[in-house]
Design an enzyme around this catalytic site. Structure first.
Site, PDB file in Angstrom:
ATOM      1  N   SER A  19      24.995  48.438 139.623  1.00 12.65           N
ATOM      2  CA  SER A  19      25.972  47.439 139.170  1.00 12.65           C
ATOM      3  C   SER A  19      27.273  48.078 138.699  1.00 12.65           C
ATOM      4  O   SER A  19      27.278  49.040 137.937  1.00 12.65           O
ATOM      5  CB  SER A  19      25.382  46.615 138.026  1.00 12.65           C
ATOM      6  OG  SER A  19      26.386  45.764 137.507  1.00 12.65           O
ATOM      7  N   LYS A  20      28.385  47.491 139.162  1.00 15.22           N
ATOM      8  CA  LYS A  20      29.710  47.947 138.725  1.00 15.22           C
ATOM      9  C   LYS A  20      30.283  46.981 137.682  1.00 15.22           C
ATOM     10  O   LYS A  20      31.450  47.097 137.305  1.00 15.22           O
ATOM     11  CB  LYS A  20      30.635  48.029 139.935  1.00 15.22           C
ATOM     12  CG  LYS A  20      30.241  49.105 140.949  1.00 15.22           C
ATOM     13  CD  LYS A  20      31.195  50.257 140.829  1.00 15.22           C
ATOM     14  CE  LYS A  20      31.139  51.340 141.878  1.00 15.22           C
ATOM     15  NZ  LYS A  20      30.065  51.462 142.791  1.00 15.22           N
ATOM     16  N   LYS A  70      18.089  35.092 137.612  1.00 15.89           N
ATOM     17  CA  LYS A  70      19.042  33.979 137.475  1.00 15.89           C
ATOM     18  C   LYS A  70      18.358  32.622 137.315  1.00 15.89           C
ATOM     19  O   LYS A  70      18.938  31.704 136.737  1.00 15.89           O
ATOM     20  CB  LYS A  70      19.977  33.920 138.682  1.00 15.89           C
ATOM     21  CG  LYS A  70      20.966  35.070 138.740  1.00 15.89           C
ATOM     22  CD  LYS A  70      21.927  34.897 139.905  1.00 15.89           C
ATOM     23  CE  LYS A  70      22.804  36.111 140.065  1.00 15.89           C
ATOM     24  NZ  LYS A  70      23.814  35.948 141.132  1.00 15.89           N
ATOM     25  N   ASP A 106      29.243  32.002 140.035  1.00 15.13           N
ATOM     26  CA  ASP A 106      29.197  32.514 141.419  1.00 15.13           C
ATOM     27  C   ASP A 106      29.967  31.603 142.375  1.00 15.13           C
ATOM     28  O   ASP A 106      30.766  32.069 143.189  1.00 15.13           O
ATOM     29  CB  ASP A 106      27.745  32.626 141.908  1.00 15.13           C
ATOM     30  CG  ASP A 106      27.014  33.808 141.285  1.00 15.13           C
ATOM     31  OD1 ASP A 106      27.676  34.788 140.911  1.00 15.13           O
ATOM     32  OD2 ASP A 106      25.771  33.744 141.179  1.00 15.13           O
ATOM     33  N   GLY A 131      21.090  30.777 155.097  1.00 14.88           N
ATOM     34  CA  GLY A 131      20.271  31.153 153.942  1.00 14.88           C
ATOM     35  C   GLY A 131      20.028  29.949 153.058  1.00 14.88           C
ATOM     36  O   GLY A 131      20.770  28.955 153.116  1.00 14.88           O
ATOM     37  N   GLY A 133      18.371  30.604 149.666  1.00 13.28           N
ATOM     38  CA  GLY A 133      17.804  31.157 148.436  1.00 13.28           C
ATOM     39  C   GLY A 133      18.725  30.925 147.251  1.00 13.28           C
ATOM     40  O   GLY A 133      19.595  30.054 147.279  1.00 13.28           O
ATOM     41  N   ARG A 156      16.105  31.037 158.057  1.00  6.16           N
ATOM     42  CA  ARG A 156      14.932  31.520 158.785  1.00  6.16           C
ATOM     43  C   ARG A 156      13.769  30.558 158.575  1.00  6.16           C
ATOM     44  O   ARG A 156      13.082  30.175 159.519  1.00  6.16           O
ATOM     45  CB  ARG A 156      14.604  32.931 158.275  1.00  6.16           C
ATOM     46  CG  ARG A 156      13.527  33.644 158.991  1.00  6.16           C
ATOM     47  CD  ARG A 156      13.427  35.059 158.488  1.00  6.16           C
ATOM     48  NE  ARG A 156      13.163  35.139 157.049  1.00  6.16           N
ATOM     49  CZ  ARG A 156      13.046  36.265 156.369  1.00  6.16           C
ATOM     50  NH1 ARG A 156      13.187  37.431 156.984  1.00  6.16           N
ATOM     51  NH2 ARG A 156      12.798  36.258 155.081  1.00  6.16           N
ATOM     52  N   GLY A 244      31.649  40.236 150.176  1.00  3.41           N
ATOM     53  CA  GLY A 244      31.688  39.443 148.953  1.00  3.41           C
ATOM     54  C   GLY A 244      32.335  40.115 147.755  1.00  3.41           C
ATOM     55  O   GLY A 244      32.131  39.657 146.624  1.00  3.41           O
TER      56      GLY A 244
HETATM   57  P1  ATR Z   1      18.998  35.482 146.958  1.00  2.56           P
HETATM   58  O1  ATR Z   1      18.826  35.268 145.487  1.00  2.56           O
HETATM   59  O2  ATR Z   1      19.792  36.702 147.311  1.00  2.56           O
HETATM   60  O3  ATR Z   1      19.475  34.272 147.669  1.00  2.56           O
HETATM   61  P2  ATR Z   1      16.386  34.907 147.940  1.00  2.56           P
HETATM   62  O4  ATR Z   1      16.314  33.712 147.051  1.00  2.56           O
HETATM   63  O5  ATR Z   1      15.204  35.802 148.063  1.00  2.56           O
HETATM   64  O6  ATR Z   1      17.551  35.853 147.500  1.00  2.56           O
HETATM   65  O7  ATR Z   1      16.831  34.400 149.392  1.00  2.56           O
HETATM   66  C1  ATR Z   1      17.031  35.272 150.459  1.00  2.56           C
HETATM   67  C2  ATR Z   1      17.528  34.469 151.651  1.00  2.56           C
HETATM   68  O8  ATR Z   1      17.776  35.361 152.736  1.00  2.56           O
HETATM   69  C3  ATR Z   1      16.538  33.453 152.175  1.00  2.56           C
HETATM   70  O9  ATR Z   1      17.256  32.375 152.700  1.00  2.56           O
HETATM   71  C4  ATR Z   1      15.821  34.242 153.274  1.00  2.56           C
HETATM   72  O10 ATR Z   1      15.232  33.452 154.276  1.00  2.56           O
HETATM   73  P3  ATR Z   1      13.750  32.842 154.067  1.00  2.56           P
HETATM   74  O11 ATR Z   1      13.920  31.627 153.215  1.00  2.56           O
HETATM   75  O12 ATR Z   1      13.284  32.550 155.441  1.00  2.56           O
HETATM   76  O13 ATR Z   1      12.939  33.923 153.389  1.00  2.56           O
HETATM   77  C5  ATR Z   1      16.980  34.981 153.861  1.00  2.56           C
HETATM   78  N1  ATR Z   1      16.590  36.218 154.569  1.00  2.56           N
HETATM   79  C6  ATR Z   1      16.082  37.336 154.018  1.00  2.56           C
HETATM   80  N2  ATR Z   1      15.911  38.279 154.960  1.00  2.56           N
HETATM   81  C7  ATR Z   1      16.340  37.745 156.137  1.00  2.56           C
HETATM   82  C8  ATR Z   1      16.418  38.220 157.469  1.00  2.56           C
HETATM   83  N3  ATR Z   1      16.045  39.462 157.797  1.00  2.56           N
HETATM   84  N4  ATR Z   1      16.893  37.375 158.395  1.00  2.56           N
HETATM   85  C9  ATR Z   1      17.296  36.124 158.079  1.00  2.56           C
HETATM   86  N5  ATR Z   1      17.228  35.627 156.841  1.00  2.56           N
HETATM   87  C10 ATR Z   1      16.765  36.416 155.882  1.00  2.56           C
END
Ligand code: ATR
Length: 275
Positions: A19-20, A70, A106, A131, A133, A156, A244
């Site tokens: 972390s910076k 978080k 964020d 994504g 997550g 995914r 980012g």
């Molecule tokens: P963050 O807090 O960084 O969002 P997270 O809640 O673990 O971390 O979410 C990671 C996201 O990246 C998810 O949307 C994940 O897809 P899944 O819901 O299918 O797990 C996505 N992700 C992680 N690795 C990936 C990959 N190699 N290709 C595509 N999506 C990926």
């Protein structure tokens, strides 16, 4: 607040060595004349609550919270800003009279970077969010508030994107939907990568036609080298791709303002990141 009084803030995370935020927040403090000490706290995965309590008792003014806490901190706050409430995640807390106030900077950091610092309008644009997550959850409401023409979400694991669409559909007039990754077909003006694929050097291909010569890519991850997502945008004829870093800096600016009531200038901050 007397600016000569030492103020202490920390960042909780695991891992945290990379972390910076300490250097960045110390530079902000220098820029506005706040006497700040800012420490990294490597937080045990099984004792976030205990670690938080310890530092609150130590008299910290505020803290940043990063991966993977978080969502846990969201449950532990005494009160939440609207941004934290809609995100259901907290990246910044302020301590006042022993009470913990949770905020999420964020999304507003991302939007400020895109619209004001990079001068890219989101209003009326066709946006693809990849994504579903925690990172994506944090940016959804501020993104929708910009009134894009449409927001398509893909992930995914499609069901998670569908759940986010359900959750946010009532808080926007814009056309929001979820589509399986391989079924994407329209061209997008802006593609935001909120997957952690760039961290794993593994970005799954998008179908032909989603990236055009006016498409802009924005990776929520920052990196000293172009990320795999940024390279993908350029390799497929996109106009421009960003990492980012701007979002990281702007979320920090809003966090500082939440603690100290003053918006710092970002003078000297780029150098901390070697840019
Ligand atoms: P963050 O807090 O960084 O969002 P997270 O809640 O673990 O971390 O979410 C990671 C996201 O990246 C998810 O949307 C994940 O897809 P899944 O819901 O299918 O797990 C996505 N992700 C992680 N690795 C990936 C990959 N190699 N290709 C595509 N999506 C990926």
């Amino acid at each position: 607040m007397n600016s000569t009084t030492l103020q202490r803030c920390v960042i909780f995370g695991n891992p945290i060595a990379q972390s910076k935020s300490p250097e960045m927040q110390m530079q902000f403090a220098h820029n506005v004349g706040v006497n700040l000490e800012y420490l990294k706290v490597l937080t045990p995965l099984d004792d976030f609550a205990g670690t938080l309590k310890h530092w609150v008792n130590q008299g910290i003014v505020g803290a940043n919270i990063t991966v993977p806490f978080k969502e846990e901190i969201y449950q532990l706050c005494d009160d939440l800003t609207p941004e934290a409430r809609t995100a259901k995640a907290v990246n910044t807390i302020r301590i006042q009279e022993g009470k913990i106030y949770g905020h999420n900077t964020d999304g507003i950091g991302l939007i400020r970077d895109i619209t004001e610092l990079k001068g890219i309008q989101i209003a009326g644009k066709r946006v693809l969010v990849l994504g579903a997550g925690g990172a994506v959850r944090g940016i959804m409401q501020p993104l929708l508030d910009q009134k894009p023409h449409s927001v398509m979400m893909s992930n995914r694991t499609l069901i998670k994107a569908e759940q986010l669409v359900q959750e946010f559909a009532n808080s926007t007039q814009c056309d929001i939907s979820a589509v399986a990754w391989h079924d994407l077909q329209d061209e997008f003006d802006l593609i935001i990568n909120g997957t952690s694929a760039s961290l794993q050097q593994d970005f799954p291909a998008l179908p032909q036609g989603t990236i055009g010569s006016d498409t802009i890519g924005y990776d929520l991850v920052y990196s000293n080298q172009p990320t795999i997502f940024m390279e993908y945008i350029y390799d497929n004829g996109g106009k421009k791709a960003y990492d980012g870093l701007g979002m990281l800096i702007e979320q920090g600016v809003y966090a500082f303002e939440f603690w100290f009531g003053k918006k710092p200038s970002i003078e000297g901050v780029m150098a901390i990141f070697g840019r």
